[in-house]
Design an enzyme around this catalytic site. Structure first.
Site, PDB file in Angstrom:
ATOM      1  N   GLU A  13       1.286  -6.780  -8.402  1.00  0.00           N
ATOM      2  CA  GLU A  13       2.668  -7.052  -8.058  1.00  0.00           C
ATOM      3  C   GLU A  13       2.868  -8.548  -8.207  1.00  0.00           C
ATOM      4  O   GLU A  13       2.102  -9.330  -7.654  1.00  0.00           O
ATOM      5  CB  GLU A  13       2.970  -6.602  -6.626  1.00  0.00           C
ATOM      6  CG  GLU A  13       4.462  -6.517  -6.307  1.00  0.00           C
ATOM      7  CD  GLU A  13       5.148  -7.866  -6.357  1.00  0.00           C
ATOM      8  OE1 GLU A  13       6.273  -7.939  -6.858  1.00  0.00           O
ATOM      9  OE2 GLU A  13       4.568  -8.844  -5.901  1.00  0.00           O
ATOM     10  N   CYS A  60       8.573  -7.703  -0.903  1.00  0.00           N
ATOM     11  CA  CYS A  60       7.740  -6.850  -1.749  1.00  0.00           C
ATOM     12  C   CYS A  60       8.231  -5.415  -1.791  1.00  0.00           C
ATOM     13  O   CYS A  60       8.460  -4.811  -0.759  1.00  0.00           O
ATOM     14  CB  CYS A  60       6.295  -6.863  -1.284  1.00  0.00           C
ATOM     15  SG  CYS A  60       5.247  -5.975  -2.436  1.00  0.00           S
ATOM     16  N   CYS A  63       4.396  -2.959  -1.358  1.00  0.00           N
ATOM     17  CA  CYS A  63       4.111  -2.709   0.062  1.00  0.00           C
ATOM     18  C   CYS A  63       5.454  -2.817   0.798  1.00  0.00           C
ATOM     19  O   CYS A  63       5.717  -3.792   1.493  1.00  0.00           O
ATOM     20  CB  CYS A  63       3.069  -3.660   0.611  1.00  0.00           C
ATOM     21  SG  CYS A  63       3.158  -5.340   0.004  1.00  0.00           S
ATOM     22  N   ARG A 480      -2.830  -4.876   2.030  1.00  0.00           N
ATOM     23  CA  ARG A 480      -3.609  -5.969   1.456  1.00  0.00           C
ATOM     24  C   ARG A 480      -4.162  -6.934   2.497  1.00  0.00           C
ATOM     25  O   ARG A 480      -4.830  -7.899   2.137  1.00  0.00           O
ATOM     26  CB  ARG A 480      -2.776  -6.712   0.422  1.00  0.00           C
ATOM     27  CG  ARG A 480      -2.518  -5.861  -0.803  1.00  0.00           C
ATOM     28  CD  ARG A 480      -1.343  -6.323  -1.620  1.00  0.00           C
ATOM     29  NE  ARG A 480      -1.082  -5.396  -2.717  1.00  0.00           N
ATOM     30  CZ  ARG A 480      -0.419  -4.238  -2.582  1.00  0.00           C
ATOM     31  NH1 ARG A 480       0.056  -3.874  -1.403  1.00  0.00           N
ATOM     32  NH2 ARG A 480      -0.248  -3.444  -3.605  1.00  0.00           N
ATOM     33  N   SER A 503      -1.723 -11.977   0.590  1.00  0.00           N
ATOM     34  CA  SER A 503      -2.070 -12.582  -0.697  1.00  0.00           C
ATOM     35  C   SER A 503      -2.032 -14.107  -0.650  1.00  0.00           C
ATOM     36  O   SER A 503      -2.567 -14.755  -1.547  1.00  0.00           O
ATOM     37  CB  SER A 503      -1.166 -12.047  -1.817  1.00  0.00           C
ATOM     38  OG  SER A 503      -1.458 -10.684  -2.042  1.00  0.00           O
ATOM     39  N   CYS A 547      -0.802  -9.258  -4.609  1.00  0.00           N
ATOM     40  CA  CYS A 547       0.606  -8.952  -4.369  1.00  0.00           C
ATOM     41  C   CYS A 547       1.319 -10.295  -4.250  1.00  0.00           C
ATOM     42  O   CYS A 547       1.514 -10.825  -3.163  1.00  0.00           O
ATOM     43  CB  CYS A 547       0.754  -8.129  -3.098  1.00  0.00           C
ATOM     44  SG  CYS A 547       2.335  -7.303  -3.000  1.00  0.00           S
TER      45      CYS A 547
END
Lengths: 568, 378
Positions: A13, A60, A63, A480, A503, A547
């Site tokens: 992503e 996002c 997610c 994540r 991330s 992500c």
């Protein structure tokens, strides 16, 4: 020495760039750069805190629940709202469903093509593929006819000369180790997983109206009314539908995902010695089992330093700071300081080359991500961190799952600290959660049965009931990893908003002391057979499930207003 | 059953998709597009015989939510059919290739299929900091958008960010983000599929329309297809009867909420929002936001992050409601005219204007595609 640039890193992503130096067939230096910025926290300033979840949710779309959850928790913490038990149960179901669906999609659609050679599948014998499939699982789609159909479909695809998303990949690379029949089986399951995820995520539509971007979150609870005697509310039909979807998930995970994972891993055991990274792990914990702020968690919080599983340290979120020496932001105090998110002070200040550019300078600022640190140390977050902290904390079910997988692969616990360990932990967590979700459906049904229908803390809905000045934090374990939102509210409006995202922890650049972040550290020592086809770099980076849209954020100093905000 | 010889049929059979399933999908598509049932055969023929058009899917300031939505496209087998009908030659989130090889795939489409490929754009395009707020392969989003969109057969903006600027362009628009229509003026054929994210049903319907008729559907003033954005949420809402009867949810979880009463007083933006959510639903019509008990937030409308917020404050204009309450951020609705329009017609003004325009003579050829307007004000 060869300088490699991988940009875009695909099958993630967002927008990620990796630059690496390869010497003697191994990565000797790596640089992780996030190349997109939106400024969502800046957009949030001055808005109604009850709206914030919808804004942050759009950080996002993969997610798609996580920033909504963290946001409502942060605002609830600030204003003192206490969601009723049904809201906790509904949220647990939504969070777990997100994790289960996301992990499956990651394995099959984002990560598998690093391990599975699609072109090799064309030379597979369907009968041998069926034998292989039946030897690892009793999943029903395993006949030679079935695999013959998949193979012919693939062949038709290739014969037409329009390879679409499968064009230009590193097919035939020496790093691909699976025999043709395993590749064909994996291609079949790639397609099945595409169908399965679409079906399973209806659970989110039932509880959230739609997916992506569910729309049932409320500060103080959930917007889904519960009433066993109404056709316009969650009722016993809902319970039945949830049970069916969860049963389907358990079946797919236990009979397809986990057998595939173990089968693929058995051919790539050497990846248990690459990609370890920083060796420090951080977990906020998730799935409150009771209500209120000190609720016990199904997956515990904790910190691991230097791979020491014998010592799970208690988490202290005050030890979190963010640094910007290598990030395109400026701190008033200069690049040497680290600031707690509640005092985050950031201005986007792009100092990189003007696009189009060929390379970034690793000695300068080179990413839109900041560098989060815990007690000054880089931390890996995510499924591996969660499984390690639970394992080290004596979580019986996690120990059973982890030991079972290690036993089947014939490796010891040290294998967990690796690229392969990350991949395996994600699968084991999926199995754990698919199993656990049924308990929450039962809890929902029991509440419904005894007339516990509350979904919201209405007493704190009206901003006039809030303190003039308040602040709060919301913590969440996203698929994540550890996610935190910090909010400050002044006269019913957002004065400051800050997110530290999984991330950002994992993909962030070097810190003020030039210590690499987890991606950068994990890439060190990764073998690269052919610098023109750096598939090995993708393997390790993808094992984190990047992500990037999540990772990038900014908050602007809100000036004098902030001085009046008191942390509760 | 008649003999079926197309490559598509062989593929479908290999996947265990019967002719009956396939025709059922085509009939569903005909219904969604508002076509007569006889169009089913025409759609089926088109799907079976045409070459796969090349599609490049560009992601800029995005969250990948529209990509994820596309992966949820209706009828599992139908979604696979659609994926097979297009040659998706570039899509960062799903493509196997990475880095230089991925960029080579994009360049190949641009140079060898000039004027014959479709560009799908997801996310807004930042113009601040010389384009440094979004780069891919070292190139700015703006440069890539210009290079690819100028030579496209058509550009489809999926989601509100690409169509209208969306969240990055919300006040104060820190990165000077633009919609694709604004960032690359003069795109010959631009089709906007807003919503946050786009409903996969509407994207697949658009694709099928094009494959069937070799032209694009009628659009409204925001370049939105009328088949999906021609009516307000309010007009088609399953709770409309409760609105008309004055039955409203007053508190979250009250008896009215449990009985499915109207969410207007809780902030529902359905009267000002044009999309077919009530008709096609989400996730194979499993549910939709109002169906689950939460108000519509107006996500298919231009600038909804500024114009529809605060989300939990009701639209003004219905007798008995206090129109002047706490409209302190954006004064959009704070006019008597808006209130009067809503009282008289059950629509707020921005909705009414869109509807009026939608009833103008519409284009059925590739759209003249004016740049998307930033808002609906006169």
């Amino acid at each position: 020495m060869t300088h490699i640039v991988v940009d875009p890193v695909t099958r993630i992503e967002g927008h990620l760039r990796i630059e690496a130096e390869v010497d003697g067939g191994k990565v000797t230096n790596a640089m992780s750069s996030s190349t997109m910025f939106r400024g969502i926290e800046l957009i949030l300033q001055g808005r109604d805190p009850r709206d914030a979840w919808a804004f942050t949710q759009r950080i996002c779309g993969v997610c798609t629940t996580v920033h909504a959850i963290a946001s409502i928790r942060a605002v609830e913490n600030a204003i003192g709202a206490v969601p009723p038990p049904n809201a906790r149960v509904l949220r647990n179901l939504i969070i777990a469903a997100q994790c289960v669906q996301d992990h499956v999609v990651h394995f099959y659609h984002l990560h598998a093509l690093d391990w599975v050679d699609v072109v090799s599948a064309l030379s597979a014998d369907p009968a041998q593929t069926a034998d292989l499939a039946m030897s690892i699982s009793d999943w029903h789609n395993a006949s030679p006819t079935y695999f013959k159909g998949i193979k012919e479909r693939l062949k038709g695809f290739v014969d037409r000369g329009q390879l679409g998303p499968f064009a230009n990949a590193y097919w035939g690379h020496s790093a691909y180790k699976l025999p043709p029949q395993a590749n064909l089986m994996a291609v079949a399951h790639y397609l099945e997983a595409l169908d399965w995820q679409r079906e399973f995520i209806k659970l989110h539509a039932i509880l959230g109206g739609k997916n992506p971007h569910l729309q049932s979150f409320l500060v103080g609870g959930m917007a889904t009314p519960i009433d066993p005697n109404s056709q316009a509310a969650l009722n016993i039909q809902t319970i039945a539908a949830l049970k069916k979807l969860i049963a389907g998930a358990k079946e797919f995970v236990s009979r397809v995902y986990i057998p595939d994972l173990l089968a693929v891993a058995s051919f790539y055991k050497d990846w248990a010695s690459y990609g370890g990274g920083v060796g420090n792990y951080l977990v906020y914990g998730e799935y409150p089992m009771t209500d209120g702020p000190k609720a016990p968690l199904f997956l515990p919080s904790g910190v691991i330093r230097n791979k020491d599983l014998s010592k799970i340290e208690a988490l202290d979120t005050e030890k979190i700071t963010e640094q910007v020496k290598h990030s395109w932001y400026a701190y008033e105090g200069g690049d040497g300081v680290g600031l707690h998110p509640s005092k985050g002070e950031t201005k986007p200040t792009y100092t990189g080359p003007k696009p189009p550019y060929d390379t970034l300078d690793g000695n300068a600022k080179y990413s839109w991500l900041k560098s989060p640190r815990y007690d000054g140390l880089p931390m890996e977050v995510g499924p591996l961190a969660r499984m390690l902290v639970a394992y080290g904390s004596g979580h019986e079910k996690v120990k059973e799952l982890v030991n079972g997988a290690l036993g089947k692969l014939g490796v010891g616990p040290e294998a967990l600290f690796s690229t392969l360990g990350r991949v395996a932990a994600r699968g084991l967590e999926t199995a754990l959660l698919a199993e656990k979700m049924g308990d929450w459906v039962d809890e929902l049904a029991e509440n419904m049965g005894r007339g516990e229908l509350r979904i919201h803390d209405n007493d704190k809905w009206d901003p006039s009931t809030w303190p003039e000045s308040c602040a709060g934090a919301g913590f969440h374990e996203a698929p994540r990893g550890a996610l935190g939102h910090w909010v400050q509210i002044w006269k019913g409006k957002i004065a400051r908003y800050q997110c530290i995202v999984p991330s950002t922890w994992n993909a962030g650049p070097r810190d003020a002391n030039d210590i690499p972040g987890p991606y950068e550290a994990a890439l060190l020592g990764t073998p690269v057979a052919d610098p023109e086809q750096p598939i090995e770099i993708l393997r390790t980076v993808h094992s984190f499930d990047p992500c990037m849209a999540c990772g990038v954020h900014v908050v602007d100093p809100a000036g004098s207003e902030l001085a009046r905000v008191k942390v509760r | 059953m008649r003999r079926i010889e197309s490559a598509l049929r062989r593929e479908l059979e290999a996947r265990g998709i019967s002719r009956r399933d396939f025709m059922g999908f085509c009939a569903g598509m005909a219904a969604l597009l508002g076509l007569p049932r006889s169009a089913q055969a025409e759609i089926a023929k088109a799907l079976e015989t045409k070459l796969k058009p090349s599609v490049v899917w560009l992601e800029f300031q995005d969250c990948a939510g529209n990509t994820e939505s596309f992966l949820r496209a209706s009828k599992p087998t139908a979604a696979d059919v659609i994926l097979d009908l297009l040659s998706v030659d570039y899509h960062e989130t799903i493509m196997a290739a990475a880095g230089k090889r991925a960029e080579a795939a994009l360049e190949q489409v641009r140079t060898t299929k000039k004027g014959a490929y479709i560009v799908v754009v997801e996310g807004s395009i930042p113009t601040g900091a010389n384009g440094a707020y979004c780069t891919i392969g070292g190139k700015s989003a703006l440069q890539i958008a210009q290079e690819m969109c100028s030579h496209a057969l058509a550009v489809v903006a999926v989601g509100t960010c690409a169509a209208f600027g969306g969240l990055p362009a919300a006040s104060p628009n820190p990165t000077s983000a633009l919609s694709i229509g604004e960032a690359v003026p003069g795109i010959k054929t631009l089709i906007n599929l807003p919503a946050c994210p786009v409903n996969a049903e509407n994207l697949t319907a658009l694709i099928t329309y094009f494959l069937t008729y070799s032209k694009w559907p009628a659009l409204d003033r925001y370049n939105r297809p009328l088949f999906a954005y021609g009516k307000s949420i309010h007009d088609a809402c399953e709770r409309r009867a409760h609105f008309d009867a004055g039955q409203y949810v007053e508190r979250w979880g009250d008896q009215g909420h449990r009985d499915g009463y109207c969410l207007y007083k809780m902030g529902c933006k359905g009267p000002a929002t044009f999309q077919n959510c009530p008709n096609v639903g989400w996730n194979e019509n499993t549910n939709w936001p109002i169906g689950c008990g939460h108000p519509c937030i107006g996500c298919a409308e231009p600038q909804f992050w500024d114009r529809m917020t605060p989300f939990y404050q009701h639209l003004p204009g219905v007798p008995g409601f206090d129109a002047a309450t706490t409209i302190d951020r954006v004064g959009l609705y704070a006019t008597g005219a808006v209130g009067a329009a809503f009282a008289a017609h059950g629509l707020v003004q921005i909705g009414k204007r869109t509807l009026a325009k939608a009833r103008d003579p519409v284009t059925t050829e590739p759209a003249p595609a004016p740049a998307a307007k930033k808002d609906g004000t006169p």
